[in-house]
Design a protein around this motif. Structure first.
Motif, mmCIF file in Angstrom:
data_model
loop_
_atom_site.group_PDB
_atom_site.id
_atom_site.type_symbol
_atom_site.label_atom_id
_atom_site.label_comp_id
_atom_site.label_asym_id
_atom_site.label_seq_id
_atom_site.Cartn_x
_atom_site.Cartn_y
_atom_site.Cartn_z
ATOM 1 N N MET A 1 132.115 -45.983 1.188
ATOM 2 C CA MET A 1 131.323 -44.914 0.559
ATOM 3 C C MET A 1 132.252 -43.848 0.003
ATOM 4 N N SER A 2 131.865 -43.352 -1.163
ATOM 5 C CA SER A 2 132.676 -42.329 -1.808
ATOM 6 C C SER A 2 131.980 -40.979 -1.676
ATOM 7 N N PHE A 3 132.742 -39.976 -1.261
ATOM 8 C CA PHE A 3 132.166 -38.656 -1.062
ATOM 9 C C PHE A 3 132.251 -37.860 -2.363
ATOM 10 N N SER A 4 131.297 -38.138 -3.272
ATOM 11 C CA SER A 4 131.327 -37.562 -4.614
ATOM 12 C C SER A 4 130.030 -36.831 -4.935
ATOM 13 N N ARG A 5 130.129 -35.950 -5.907
ATOM 14 C CA ARG A 5 128.943 -35.313 -6.494
ATOM 15 C C ARG A 5 129.073 -35.480 -8.006
ATOM 16 N N THR A 6 128.113 -36.147 -8.619
ATOM 17 C CA THR A 6 128.248 -36.533 -10.032
ATOM 18 C C THR A 6 127.231 -35.806 -10.919
ATOM 19 N N ASN A 7 127.424 -35.925 -12.226
ATOM 20 C CA ASN A 7 126.526 -35.278 -13.187
ATOM 21 C C ASN A 7 125.098 -35.805 -13.079
ATOM 22 N N ASN A 8 124.968 -37.124 -13.033
ATOM 23 C CA ASN A 8 123.648 -37.731 -12.912
ATOM 24 C C ASN A 8 122.668 -37.159 -13.949
ATOM 25 N N ALA A 9 123.101 -37.070 -15.179
ATOM 26 C CA ALA A 9 122.275 -36.523 -16.255
ATOM 27 C C ALA A 9 122.757 -37.121 -17.574
ATOM 28 N N THR A 10 121.955 -36.955 -18.622
ATOM 29 C CA THR A 10 122.328 -37.572 -19.898
ATOM 30 C C THR A 10 122.535 -36.561 -21.025
ATOM 31 N N LYS A 11 122.071 -35.328 -20.827
ATOM 32 C CA LYS A 11 122.265 -34.314 -21.865
ATOM 33 C C LYS A 11 122.467 -32.945 -21.234
ATOM 34 N N VAL A 12 123.307 -32.151 -21.876
ATOM 35 C CA VAL A 12 123.494 -30.762 -21.417
ATOM 36 C C VAL A 12 123.489 -29.833 -22.627
ATOM 37 N N ALA A 13 123.183 -28.571 -22.357
ATOM 38 C CA ALA A 13 123.324 -27.531 -23.384
ATOM 39 C C ALA A 13 124.335 -26.525 -22.849
ATOM 40 N N ILE A 14 125.405 -26.293 -23.601
ATOM 41 C CA ILE A 14 126.484 -25.410 -23.138
ATOM 42 C C ILE A 14 126.422 -24.093 -23.911
ATOM 43 N N ASP A 15 126.532 -22.995 -23.182
ATOM 44 C CA ASP A 15 126.572 -21.683 -23.817
ATOM 45 C C ASP A 15 128.026 -21.357 -24.169
ATOM 46 N N THR A 16 128.360 -21.492 -25.439
ATOM 47 C CA THR A 16 129.763 -21.291 -25.834
ATOM 48 C C THR A 16 130.015 -19.860 -26.338
ATOM 49 N N ASN A 17 129.080 -18.964 -26.089
ATOM 50 C CA ASN A 17 129.281 -17.577 -26.517
ATOM 51 C C ASN A 17 130.185 -16.809 -25.562
ATOM 52 N N LYS A 18 130.150 -17.173 -24.307
ATOM 53 C CA LYS A 18 130.859 -16.372 -23.312
ATOM 54 C C LYS A 18 131.596 -17.282 -22.329
ATOM 55 N N ILE A 19 132.894 -17.010 -22.120
ATOM 56 C CA ILE A 19 133.655 -17.786 -21.133
ATOM 57 C C ILE A 19 133.162 -17.437 -19.736
ATOM 58 N N PHE A 20 132.882 -18.460 -18.946
ATOM 59 C CA PHE A 20 132.372 -18.252 -17.589
ATOM 60 C C PHE A 20 133.527 -17.992 -16.624
#
Ligand SMILES: [Zn+2]
Length: 239
Positions: free
Chosen positions: A1-20
């Protein structure tokens, strides 16, 4: 077993106005998953500061470090050093629809804190999670027979464990990317490492840790580039 946490998603929206957030090598942007099992949850997108958005070898090197880190974290779990779980956030290379630029996407980590750096800086709170992370670093060195050291451990706690992101690996051969300071880095790390309650006193340490070649820094120290960059002619800005 691998101790991972994955995206598990197919689309994202990124806010590129401000560096986090911003690290030594990467800028981080915040976004949210808009499709897939994690829809509605927050994510981060990480971009290399070198501007290498189209150069696949940067991403490949990064993902190779993640694969190697995962193997170390799984071995630490199998060794049963601590009872709680440590998971690793797994980034994937995603492509912006509009520009075709590459970026690394992974789930957001709340309550972010840093446990050590590649120069051996550590908060020394005496807190159990902090000591567990120092033990994970020390274990990685011992378990690889002194070849590798997993460090730059940072992340956030969740209900029954801890999630790490963006670790670094230093190696005897200095072949694990720009945060790998090689044997001098490993010695600097162990010069400052204090074994806590989870370190095994029999675990291996480097023989020479009396001096630290690298100053202690909370942030990631970048390896000096020995090639072209150091031969660039310099022009003084002072007349
Ligand atoms: Zn130790």
């Amino acid at each position: 077993m691998s101790f991972s946490r994955t995206n598990n998603a197919t689309k994202v929206a990124i806010d590129t106005n401000k560096i986090f957030a911003s690290g030594t090598f990467k800028n981080v942007w915040q976004g949210d998953y808009t499709d897939g099992a994690r829809k509605g949850e927050l994510c981060v997108a990480k971009e290399f500061k070198s501007g290498s958005v189209f150069q696949s070898h940067y991403f490949e090197e990064e993902l190779e470090i993640i694969r190697h880190s995962q193997a170390i974290i799984d071995a630490f779990a199998a060794a049963g050093v601590i009872r709680a779980r440590i998971l690793l956030n797994i980034p994937e290379v995603w492509v912006y629809d509009e520009t075709g630029e590459n970026i690394l996407v992974e789930p957001m980590i709340e309550n972010f804190e840093k446990f050590n750096s590649n120069t051996g800086w550590a908060p020394r709170t005496g807190d159990a999670w902090s000591e567990a992370m120092q033990a994970l670093s020390h274990f990685s060195y011992h378990d690889s027979n002194q070849k590798f050291l997993l460090c730059d451990l940072q992340g956030g706690s969740y209900r029954d464990g801890y999630i790490l992101t963006d670790p670094a690996i230093m190696s005897r051969t200095k072949t694990c990317g720009p945060a790998d300071l090689g044997p001098d880095g490993i010695n600097s790390f162990f010069h400052r490492h204090r074994c806590g309650r989870f370190c095994n006193r029999k675990w291996l340490k480097p023989a020479m840790v009396k001096q630290a070649r690298y100053a202690a820094r909370r942030g990631t120290t970048m390896a000096l580039l020995p090639t072209r960059q150091s031969r660039m002619p310099l022009t003084s800005v002072r007349e």
